[in-house]
Write a protein that holds these residues in place. Structure first.
Motif, PDB file in Angstrom:
ATOM      1  N   THR A 182       1.023  -1.063  -0.013  1.00  0.00           N
ATOM      2  CA  THR A 182       0.058  -0.122   0.156  1.00  0.00           C
ATOM      3  C   THR A 182       0.866   1.437  -0.097  1.00  0.00           C
ATOM      4  OG1 THR A 182      -0.173  -0.185   2.516  1.00  0.00           O
ATOM      5  CG2 THR A 182      -2.046  -1.293   1.110  1.00  0.00           C
ATOM      6  N   VAL A 183       0.491   2.345   0.135  1.00  0.00           N
ATOM      7  CA  VAL A 183       1.190   3.618   0.303  1.00  0.00           C
ATOM      8  C   VAL A 183       0.960   4.418   1.503  1.00  0.00           C
ATOM      9  CG1 VAL A 183      -0.483   4.942  -1.020  1.00  0.00           C
ATOM     10  CG2 VAL A 183       1.905   5.534  -0.974  1.00  0.00           C
ATOM     11  N   ARG A 184       1.807   4.898   2.080  1.00  0.00           N
ATOM     12  CA  ARG A 184       1.683   5.973   3.245  1.00  0.00           C
ATOM     13  C   ARG A 184       2.569   6.934   3.031  1.00  0.00           C
ATOM     14  NH1 ARG A 184       3.427   3.815   8.946  1.00  0.00           N
ATOM     15  NH2 ARG A 184       1.339   2.521   8.802  1.00  0.00           N
ATOM     16  N   MET A 185       1.755   8.268   2.924  1.00  0.00           N
ATOM     17  CA  MET A 185       2.454   9.615   2.666  1.00  0.00           C
ATOM     18  C   MET A 185       3.372   9.428   1.548  1.00  0.00           C
ATOM     19  SD  MET A 185       3.245  10.699   6.597  1.00  0.00           S
ATOM     20  CE  MET A 185       3.694  12.388   6.160  1.00  0.00           C
ATOM     21  N   GLY A 186       2.964   9.037   0.539  1.00  0.00           N
ATOM     22  CA  GLY A 186       3.681   8.946  -0.926  1.00  0.00           C
ATOM     23  C   GLY A 186       4.693   7.874  -0.975  1.00  0.00           C
ATOM     24  N   GLU A 187       4.857   6.869   0.256  1.00  0.00           N
ATOM     25  CA  GLU A 187       5.883   5.935   0.230  1.00  0.00           C
ATOM     26  C   GLU A 187       5.283   4.558   0.308  1.00  0.00           C
ATOM     27  OE1 GLU A 187       9.211   6.499  -0.080  1.00  0.00           O
ATOM     28  OE2 GLU A 187       9.379   8.528  -0.092  1.00  0.00           O
ATOM     29  N   PRO A 188       5.925   3.556  -0.609  1.00  0.00           N
ATOM     30  CA  PRO A 188       5.378   2.048  -0.481  1.00  0.00           C
ATOM     31  C   PRO A 188       5.492   1.821   0.932  1.00  0.00           C
ATOM     32  CG  PRO A 188       6.948   2.742  -2.450  1.00  0.00           C
ATOM     33  CD  PRO A 188       7.034   3.722  -1.254  1.00  0.00           C
ATOM     34  N   LEU A 189       4.490   0.920   1.209  1.00  0.00           N
ATOM     35  CA  LEU A 189       4.474   0.215   2.741  1.00  0.00           C
ATOM     36  C   LEU A 189       4.154  -1.158   2.381  1.00  0.00           C
ATOM     37  CD1 LEU A 189       4.099   0.758   5.458  1.00  0.00           C
ATOM     38  CD2 LEU A 189       1.661   0.704   5.286  1.00  0.00           C
ATOM     39  N   VAL A 190       4.825  -2.026   3.135  1.00  0.00           N
ATOM     40  CA  VAL A 190       4.914  -3.401   3.000  1.00  0.00           C
ATOM     41  C   VAL A 190       4.406  -4.097   4.485  1.00  0.00           C
ATOM     42  CG1 VAL A 190       5.903  -5.509   2.566  1.00  0.00           C
ATOM     43  CG2 VAL A 190       6.352  -3.535   1.172  1.00  0.00           C
ATOM     44  N   ARG A 191       3.317  -4.654   4.076  1.00  0.00           N
ATOM     45  CA  ARG A 191       2.722  -5.498   5.594  1.00  0.00           C
ATOM     46  C   ARG A 191       2.988  -7.012   5.141  1.00  0.00           C
ATOM     47  NH1 ARG A 191      -1.053  -2.607   8.995  1.00  0.00           N
ATOM     48  NH2 ARG A 191      -0.721  -0.503   8.810  1.00  0.00           N
ATOM     49  N   VAL A 192       3.371  -7.867   6.173  1.00  0.00           N
ATOM     50  CA  VAL A 192       3.595  -9.280   5.980  1.00  0.00           C
ATOM     51  C   VAL A 192       2.538  -9.994   6.181  1.00  0.00           C
ATOM     52  CG1 VAL A 192       4.981  -9.549   8.083  1.00  0.00           C
ATOM     53  CG2 VAL A 192       4.995 -11.169   6.068  1.00  0.00           C
ATOM     54  N   VAL A 193       2.013 -10.883   5.839  1.00  0.00           N
ATOM     55  CA  VAL A 193       0.948 -11.863   6.033  1.00  0.00           C
ATOM     56  C   VAL A 193       1.329 -13.593   5.848  1.00  0.00           C
ATOM     57  CG1 VAL A 193      -1.482 -12.580   5.695  1.00  0.00           C
ATOM     58  CG2 VAL A 193      -0.838 -10.238   5.238  1.00  0.00           C
ATOM     59  N   ARG A 194       1.169 -14.204   6.691  1.00  0.00           N
ATOM     60  CA  ARG A 194       1.424 -15.670   6.647  1.00  0.00           C
ATOM     61  C   ARG A 194       0.266 -16.236   6.309  1.00  0.00           C
ATOM     62  NH1 ARG A 194       4.929 -14.100  11.003  1.00  0.00           N
ATOM     63  NH2 ARG A 194       7.245 -14.492  10.636  1.00  0.00           N
TER      64      ARG A 194
END
Length: 397
Positions: A156-168
């Motif tokens: 996703t994106v947060r304040m113009g920067e890519p954001l990664v969240r890990v899901v197992r």
């Protein structure tokens, strides 16, 4: 370990004098140009002038670092609760100041993986202190002790920067016999061919087509688990697709390649009809970008394998997508004939109501009912697991 700029991981910097700021111009005496990140404005440049940083991401022994630097703790950021403990449990950022003009900061990007930075007033001190910490606390990548689990990363994106969240994820189909039982006798040969393509090609596009409930996402879970030692898989919500080719995300992918050189990268886009249908005024640009990402110059640069799932029939997709040679793989996930469904039901102890054909979702979730899915059961695909993301960890690239 190279001395790096706080603006750009993996770059070298040694700013030795205050920046001279003119309208539209930033001049510094540096080893490499910095700052070149969009988030570093002149005020932030002024704040870091005179400071030098050495950093590396990996598997750091954070509890041991916490114990050794306990008395030097000056800042901590805890997830969901405050804490005065120096344990590494439920944390995001921890900072120590063991001596004047020396800071050690560590941030957790996802479980067991952390980014450690050493800040000092000279590049020599930063590098020397970093090397001491690395020799004592840096660990090799842990072996995979959960062969029945895999991970994917939601972008996703947060304040113009890519954001990664890990899901197992844990695949429901784990053997070759289970694949054939649920997808047909010819499926295993196609699956093995797809694996070879993913392991030999650094970029390309694959399409999994089928009505909802026919098992596309279940297969992707199996695929992720099978490729967990060689590939990193990223899930792109369709609403975030413009990020895939944006300048900020291009820089993110280049950083991922630097950090995970031994892994190929797969991007999964579910329900991608809006990207792949015949070109019109509303999707011409995004489809052209996707084709360029698959086998154009952008694909050569980013080296991404893209897997799209669609519910629409292949005939409705743009001809440029499905022309021979364009795809590394494609597969229709069809509804099952009664005899095929009976084999699954018998193996699973399910009693089926007679009907002309069955989806896997109908067999397992509604074996004795033709009623519409309820709100609780209507979630499908990787998006259905977003409720787990609150327990995941963030990584801003």
């Amino acid at each position: 370990m190279p001395v790096t700029s706080p603006a750009k991981k993996g770059r070298q910097s040694a700013a030795t004098s205050p920046a001279r700021v003119q309208p539209g111009i930033i001049e510094t005496r540096t080893i490499a140009k910095w700052p070149d990140g969009p988030a570093l404005d002149p005020y932030e440049i002024d704040a870091v002038t005179g400071w030098h940083c050495a950093e590396e991401g990996g598997w750091w022994d954070v509890p041991a670092i916490c114990d050794a630097l306990r008395k030097a703790l000056v800042h901590s950021h805890w997830c969901g609760r405050s804490s005065t403990q120096t344990s590494a449990k439920e944390w995001q950022t921890i900072v120590w100041a063991p001596q004047e003009h020396l800071f050690i900061a560590i941030g957790q990007t996802y479980p067991e993986y952390s980014l450690l930075r050493v800040w000092a007033h000279s590049p020599e001190i930063a590098d020397a202190e970093f090397r001491k910490l690395r020799a004592k606390y840096f660990r090799a990548r842990p072996r995979d002790d959960q062969p029945d689990q895999a991970e994917f990363y939601v972008l996703t994106v947060r304040m113009g920067e890519p954001l990664v969240r890990v899901v197992r994820v844990t695949p429901k189909l784990q053997t070759a016999n289970e694949l054939q039982l649920h997808y047909g006798e010819d499926f295993l040969a196609w699956h093995l061919h797809f694996l070879r393509q993913l392991k030999t090609k650094s970029s390309g596009l694959a399409i999994l087509q089928g009505l909802p409930g026919t098992g596309k996402t279940s297969y992707l879970r199996h695929l992720m688990c099978e490729l967990r030692r060689t590939h990193r898989c990223y899930f792109f919500p369709i609403t975030s697709y413009p990020l895939l080719t944006s300048p900020a995300c291009v820089d993110f992918w280049l950083g991922e390649h630097e950090q995970y050189k031994d892994f190929e990268k797969i991007v999964v886009i579910e329900d991608a009809e809006s990207l792949l249908l015949r070109r019109g005024p509303d999707n011409q640009e995004v489809l052209s970008n996707l084709l360029n990402l698959a086998d154009g110059f952008l694909g050569d640069c980013l080296k991404l394998q893209v897997i799209c799932t669609v519910n629409a029939p292949s005939a409705k997709l743009d001809p440029a997508i499905i022309r021979p040679g364009r795809l590394i793989a494609s597969r229709e996930f069809r509804r099952l004939r009664p005899l095929e469904a009976e084999r699954i039901a018998e193996r699973s102890g399910i009693k089926l109501a007679p009907q002309e054909s069955y989806s896997l979702a109908e067999i397992y979730n509604h074996a004795n009912s033709r009623e519409p899915l309820s709100a609780d059961n209507d979630r499908a695909g990787f998006a259905a697991q977003r409720h787990d993301l609150g327990r995941s960890n963030d990584k801003v690239g």
